[in-house]
Every structure is written in C-alpha cells, then in structure tokens.
Design an enzyme around this catalytic site. Structure first.
Site, PDB file in Angstrom:
ATOM      1  N   SER A 158      12.018   4.907   1.288  1.00  0.00           N
ATOM      2  CA  SER A 158      11.108   4.412   2.317  1.00  0.00           C
ATOM      3  C   SER A 158      11.799   4.351   3.676  1.00  0.00           C
ATOM      4  CB  SER A 158      10.588   3.027   1.942  1.00  0.00           C
ATOM      5  OG  SER A 158       9.803   2.511   2.990  1.00  0.00           O
TER       6      SER A 158
ATOM      7  N   HIS B 219       9.073   8.525   1.911  1.00  0.00           N
ATOM      8  CA  HIS B 219       7.926   7.621   2.029  1.00  0.00           C
ATOM      9  C   HIS B 219       7.853   7.058   3.444  1.00  0.00           C
ATOM     10  CE1 HIS B 219       4.844   5.168   0.042  1.00  0.00           C
ATOM     11  NE2 HIS B 219       5.244   4.159   0.805  1.00  0.00           N
TER      12      HIS B 219
ATOM     13  N   ASP C 120       5.686   4.510   5.778  1.00  0.00           N
ATOM     14  CA  ASP C 120       4.713   3.421   5.801  1.00  0.00           C
ATOM     15  C   ASP C 120       4.117   3.255   7.193  1.00  0.00           C
ATOM     16  OD1 ASP C 120       4.715   2.313   3.130  1.00  0.00           O
ATOM     17  OD2 ASP C 120       6.773   1.663   3.522  1.00  0.00           O
TER      18      ASP C 120
ATOM     19  N   MET D 171       1.646   0.797   9.322  1.00  0.00           N
ATOM     20  CA  MET D 171       1.022  -0.524   9.328  1.00  0.00           C
ATOM     21  C   MET D 171       0.459  -0.815  10.704  1.00  0.00           C
ATOM     22  SD  MET D 171       3.754  -2.657   7.001  1.00  0.00           S
ATOM     23  CE  MET D 171       5.240  -2.165   7.867  1.00  0.00           C
TER      24      MET D 171
ATOM     25  N   HIS E  70       1.907   6.554   3.608  1.00  0.00           N
ATOM     26  CA  HIS E  70       1.137   5.428   3.079  1.00  0.00           C
ATOM     27  C   HIS E  70       0.458   4.712   4.241  1.00  0.00           C
ATOM     28  CE1 HIS E  70       1.318   1.307   0.797  1.00  0.00           C
ATOM     29  NE2 HIS E  70       0.089   1.735   0.950  1.00  0.00           N
TER      30      HIS E  70
ATOM     31  N   MET F   9      -1.348   1.859   5.496  1.00  0.00           N
ATOM     32  CA  MET F   9      -1.747   0.460   5.320  1.00  0.00           C
ATOM     33  C   MET F   9      -2.491   0.043   6.577  1.00  0.00           C
ATOM     34  SD  MET F   9       1.599  -1.171   3.447  1.00  0.00           S
ATOM     35  CE  MET F   9       2.815  -0.119   4.243  1.00  0.00           C
TER      36      MET F   9
ATOM     37  N   MET G 286       0.923  -1.085  -5.799  1.00  0.00           N
ATOM     38  CA  MET G 286       1.779  -1.966  -5.011  1.00  0.00           C
ATOM     39  C   MET G 286       2.331  -3.076  -5.900  1.00  0.00           C
ATOM     40  SD  MET G 286       1.974  -0.682  -2.026  1.00  0.00           S
ATOM     41  CE  MET G 286       2.911  -2.041  -1.310  1.00  0.00           C
TER      42      MET G 286
ATOM     43  N   GLY H  44       2.929  -4.750   3.538  1.00  0.00           N
ATOM     44  CA  GLY H  44       3.105  -5.208   4.908  1.00  0.00           C
ATOM     45  C   GLY H  44       4.520  -5.574   5.280  1.00  0.00           C
ATOM     46  N   PHE H  45       5.373  -5.850   4.286  1.00  0.00           N
ATOM     47  CA  PHE H  45       6.740  -6.243   4.580  1.00  0.00           C
ATOM     48  C   PHE H  45       7.688  -5.616   3.556  1.00  0.00           C
ATOM     49  CE2 PHE H  45       4.107  -9.678   6.180  1.00  0.00           C
ATOM     50  CZ  PHE H  45       4.612  -9.858   7.463  1.00  0.00           C
ATOM     51  N   GLY H  46       8.874  -5.216   4.008  1.00  0.00           N
ATOM     52  CA  GLY H  46       9.888  -4.723   3.098  1.00  0.00           C
ATOM     53  C   GLY H  46      10.701  -5.879   2.524  1.00  0.00           C
ATOM     54  N   GLY H  47      11.481  -5.585   1.484  1.00  0.00           N
ATOM     55  CA  GLY H  47      12.434  -6.547   0.955  1.00  0.00           C
ATOM     56  C   GLY H  47      11.857  -7.611   0.042  1.00  0.00           C
TER      57      GLY H  47
ATOM     58  N   ASP I  49       5.516   0.960  -5.536  1.00  0.00           N
ATOM     59  CA  ASP I  49       6.206   0.635  -4.292  1.00  0.00           C
ATOM     60  C   ASP I  49       6.366  -0.873  -4.182  1.00  0.00           C
ATOM     61  OD1 ASP I  49       7.181   0.407  -1.723  1.00  0.00           O
ATOM     62  OD2 ASP I  49       5.402   1.188  -0.733  1.00  0.00           O
ATOM     63  N   GLY I  50       7.632  -1.313  -4.036  1.00  0.00           N
ATOM     64  CA  GLY I  50       7.898  -2.723  -3.786  1.00  0.00           C
ATOM     65  C   GLY I  50       8.905  -3.320  -4.752  1.00  0.00           C
ATOM     66  N   GLY I  51      10.047  -3.735  -4.243  1.00  0.00           N
ATOM     67  CA  GLY I  51      11.040  -4.405  -5.076  1.00  0.00           C
ATOM     68  C   GLY I  51      11.697  -3.519  -6.105  1.00  0.00           C
TER      69      GLY I  51
ATOM     70  N   GLY J  82      13.233   1.275  -0.751  1.00  0.00           N
ATOM     71  CA  GLY J  82      13.656   1.224   0.646  1.00  0.00           C
ATOM     72  C   GLY J  82      15.026   0.626   0.813  1.00  0.00           C
ATOM     73  N   SER J  83      15.089  -0.695   0.875  1.00  0.00           N
ATOM     74  CA  SER J  83      16.366  -1.358   1.135  1.00  0.00           C
ATOM     75  C   SER J  83      17.382  -1.083   0.035  1.00  0.00           C
ATOM     76  CB  SER J  83      16.151  -2.868   1.293  1.00  0.00           C
ATOM     77  OG  SER J  83      15.470  -3.405   0.178  1.00  0.00           O
TER      78      SER J  83
END
Length: 213
Positions: free
Chosen positions: A7, A31, A33, A35, A64, A66, A138, A143-146, A174-176, A196-197
C-alpha cells in the site's frame, strides 16, 4: 500463491520513487488508496500522483476508491493508468448503479472491484459476483493505516471462497496484514494481500514480502 499488493499510503512521499523501486520487483500489485474526507474521515491523494506512479513502475495498479460518487471521478483514474478500480458497496445508491459502474469500467478496459466495510455482510454482494473481477474485504475500518486486523474478515473471506465456484473474481484483504494475519487469510482462501506499514517499515522489504506468501 497469493499476490502481494504493498500500500502506497505507507510509503515515504519525500522519497516515493526510492520506496517504489525497493518493492516493485518483488510484488505483483501496488495498492493505491484514494480517500476524500467524506466517505471516510481522512484525505489521501488523487489521480495526479497515480499518473506519476504509473511512469515509474509496471506493476498492476490496484486503485481503491474510498470516496463518495466514484462514478464521477473514475475516468480520471482510468486515464492516470489504473488497472483495477475498486469501489465501495456502501458508496453506491442502489444495485442498478453498481451494475452500471461495473459495465462502465469493463467498457473502459479496467478491472472492476467491489469492497465492503467490516460491518457489511457478504450477502449484499451476491447479485454482483458473476460480473465482478475482485472483492476487497476490509479487515479494518477504511480511512486510516496502521489499524489492527479484525478477525471477522476471515469469515467473509471463507464465505466468498465457498461462493466462488466457477466465478472468476479474486478475493483481496486489506488492513492489519502481517506474517501472522496473512497466514490466517491464506487458510481462509484469500488471493491478494494488501500490506502497508508492515512492508514499508521493514528493514528488508524483499524478505518481508516473501514472508507474506
């Protein structure tokens, strides 16, 4: 083997080309994002940076959206080089609008993805599974990373996997995502992992990407 989609939201934008160069040969997708501060409470970037990204890599650009009113902005992202546009079920007014948007994307030779938030059940997607190219689950609130991975995503991935049969859609999450949650998602039947992170904060990004596979 699963595809990996790092990401860009977690990249260092002061050194974006360097960050992309560090991962582009080891992953299939990138990826991106988008927003708008309306559909989600954060704002990221638009199509101009996607156009720049398209110039420095040959990866499949996994965009993506959003955003509210994805139909209104889709052509800008298509022109900027998107290979896939994923929109949110929750951003659309009705099923006919969703079918029209999928048709529009395919007419413009772009793959069509649809995403659902953690609280949205898989059942709402049943009318579209024959037409869609990808479903993005999701595993955090968009809306937020991390954020931390929400295990409810595993049930959705498994459900989509069981529903697939001869349908062609891919399942993305996507996410975590890290090495542990990636393994759980793979066991449930995922095809594409967005991270991402976990990737961009790693000392050795190549090994980190391989650990997700």
């Amino acid at each position: 083997m699963v595809k990996i989609s790092p990401s860009v939201l977690s990249a260092n934008f002061a050194n974006l080309k360097k960050d992309i160069d560090s991962i582009k040969d080891d992953c299939e997708y990138i990826h991106y994002d988008v927003m708008d501060g309306h559909f989600v409470p954060n704002i990221s970037f638009g199509y101009s940076i996607l156009n720049d990204l398209n110039k420095i890599c040959d990866n499949y650009l996994d965009v993506h959206l959003m955003i509210s009113e994805p139909f209104k902005y889709a052509q800008n992202f298509i022109d900027a080089g998107a290979d896939l546009l994923t929109f949110h079920y929750e951003a659309m007014n009705n099923n006919q609008e969703i079918f029209d948007f999928i048709h529009y994307l395919h007419t413009n030779h772009v793959d069509a993805g649809i995403s659902i938030k953690p609280d949205t059940p898989v059942e709402v997607l049943l009318p579209f599974l024959d037409d869609i190219d990808l479903v993005l689950v999701m595993s955090v609130e968009p809306g937020f990373g991390g954020q931390s991975f929400m295990p409810i995503a595993l049930d959705k991935i498994q459900q989509l996997h069981d529903l697939r049969n001869d349908r062609k859609y891919l399942i993305e999450v996507d996410g975590g995502i890290n090495d542990k949650t990636a393994q759980l998602c793979k066991e449930a039947g995922v095809d594409v992992l967005v991270a991402g992170s976990y990737i961009f904060k790693a000392d050795n990004r190549k090994d980190t990407i391989e650990a997700l596979r």
